[in-house]
Design a protein around this motif. Sequence first.
Motif, PDB file in Angstrom:
ATOM      1  N   CYS A  29      13.118 -43.790  27.109  1.00  0.00           N
ATOM      2  CA  CYS A  29      12.723 -42.467  26.622  1.00  0.00           C
ATOM      3  C   CYS A  29      13.579 -42.053  25.429  1.00  0.00           C
ATOM      4  O   CYS A  29      13.612 -40.877  25.051  1.00  0.00           O
ATOM      5  N   CYS A  36      13.207 -38.268  23.820  1.00  0.00           N
ATOM      6  CA  CYS A  36      12.045 -37.413  24.058  1.00  0.00           C
ATOM      7  C   CYS A  36      12.534 -36.015  24.432  1.00  0.00           C
ATOM      8  O   CYS A  36      13.553 -35.845  25.113  1.00  0.00           O
ATOM      9  N   HIS A  38      11.565 -34.148  26.592  1.00  0.00           N
ATOM     10  CA  HIS A  38      11.511 -33.881  28.033  1.00  0.00           C
ATOM     11  C   HIS A  38      12.559 -34.651  28.831  1.00  0.00           C
ATOM     12  O   HIS A  38      12.601 -34.539  30.058  1.00  0.00           O
ATOM     13  N   LEU A  39      13.366 -35.431  28.151  1.00  0.00           N
ATOM     14  CA  LEU A  39      14.385 -36.207  28.849  1.00  0.00           C
ATOM     15  C   LEU A  39      15.610 -35.332  29.133  1.00  0.00           C
ATOM     16  O   LEU A  39      16.172 -34.729  28.211  1.00  0.00           O
ATOM     17  N   CYS A  49      12.831 -37.090  33.817  1.00  0.00           N
ATOM     18  CA  CYS A  49      11.798 -36.494  32.974  1.00  0.00           C
ATOM     19  C   CYS A  49      11.402 -35.151  33.571  1.00  0.00           C
ATOM     20  O   CYS A  49      11.012 -35.090  34.739  1.00  0.00           O
ATOM     21  N   THR A  51       8.856 -33.483  32.995  1.00  0.00           N
ATOM     22  CA  THR A  51       7.403 -33.336  33.139  1.00  0.00           C
ATOM     23  C   THR A  51       6.794 -34.610  33.723  1.00  0.00           C
ATOM     24  O   THR A  51       5.706 -35.024  33.357  1.00  0.00           O
ATOM     25  N   ARG A  55       3.461 -36.849  32.512  1.00  0.00           N
ATOM     26  CA  ARG A  55       4.228 -37.342  31.355  1.00  0.00           C
ATOM     27  C   ARG A  55       3.428 -38.097  30.311  1.00  0.00           C
ATOM     28  O   ARG A  55       3.808 -38.093  29.132  1.00  0.00           O
ATOM     29  N   HIS A  59       4.117 -36.552  22.910  1.00  0.00           N
ATOM     30  CA  HIS A  59       5.203 -35.564  22.977  1.00  0.00           C
ATOM     31  C   HIS A  59       5.973 -35.633  21.664  1.00  0.00           C
ATOM     32  O   HIS A  59       5.571 -36.344  20.733  1.00  0.00           O
ATOM     33  N   CYS A  69       4.065 -41.296  25.224  1.00  0.00           N
ATOM     34  CA  CYS A  69       4.587 -41.746  26.507  1.00  0.00           C
ATOM     35  C   CYS A  69       3.518 -42.575  27.213  1.00  0.00           C
ATOM     36  O   CYS A  69       2.404 -42.096  27.433  1.00  0.00           O
TER      37      CYS A  69
HETATM   38  S1  SF4 Z   1       7.530 -37.515  28.770  1.00  0.00           S
HETATM   39 FE1  SF4 Z   1       7.666 -39.767  28.913  1.00  0.00          FE
HETATM   40  S2  SF4 Z   1       9.032 -40.359  27.225  1.00  0.00           S
HETATM   41 FE2  SF4 Z   1       9.320 -38.157  27.609  1.00  0.00          FE
HETATM   42  S3  SF4 Z   1      11.057 -38.042  29.041  1.00  0.00           S
HETATM   43 FE3  SF4 Z   1       9.151 -38.026  30.225  1.00  0.00          FE
HETATM   44  S4  SF4 Z   1       8.827 -40.187  30.784  1.00  0.00           S
HETATM   45 FE4  SF4 Z   1      10.284 -40.143  29.065  1.00  0.00          FE
END
Ligand code: SF4
Length: 93
Positions: A29, A36, A38-39, A49, A51, A55, A59, A69
């Motif tokens: 990620c 990302c 969301h990480l 993550c 979300t 996911r 993003h 993702c």
């Molecule tokens: S949305 Fe996907 S890439 Fe982003 S943190 Fe979550 S799992 Fe990782």
Amino acid sequence: MSDLNRYNDWLTCKSVAWESLCANCGACCGALEDPCEHLKKGSDGKFSCETYESRFGIHHTVSGKLAKCVPIREKISRGESWPGDEHCGYKGR
Ligand code: SF4
Ligand code: SF4
């Protein structure tokens, strides 16, 4: 126990075993480069993550780049590599 229940139990076991291969290093990620958005890093140093259940899709990274993702299976089957992937439990499977 019915065949359906046994099958569902088997699926659950397989899913848990698959998920357990992840060390939550966050590398796939972007943890080691441009993560990302969301990480999130926990107090134990592991990543998650925010979300996870929804996911997959487009993003942004923290620097604002678009990032798609996809399931880790897809990344592996396409032969993708990323910084830190040498520690990924799914590589080489
Ligand atoms: S949305 Fe996907 S890439 Fe982003 S943190 Fe979550 S799992 Fe990782
Ligand atoms: S690189 Fe592999 S071990 Fe690390 S978070 Fe991603 S899937 Fe999990």
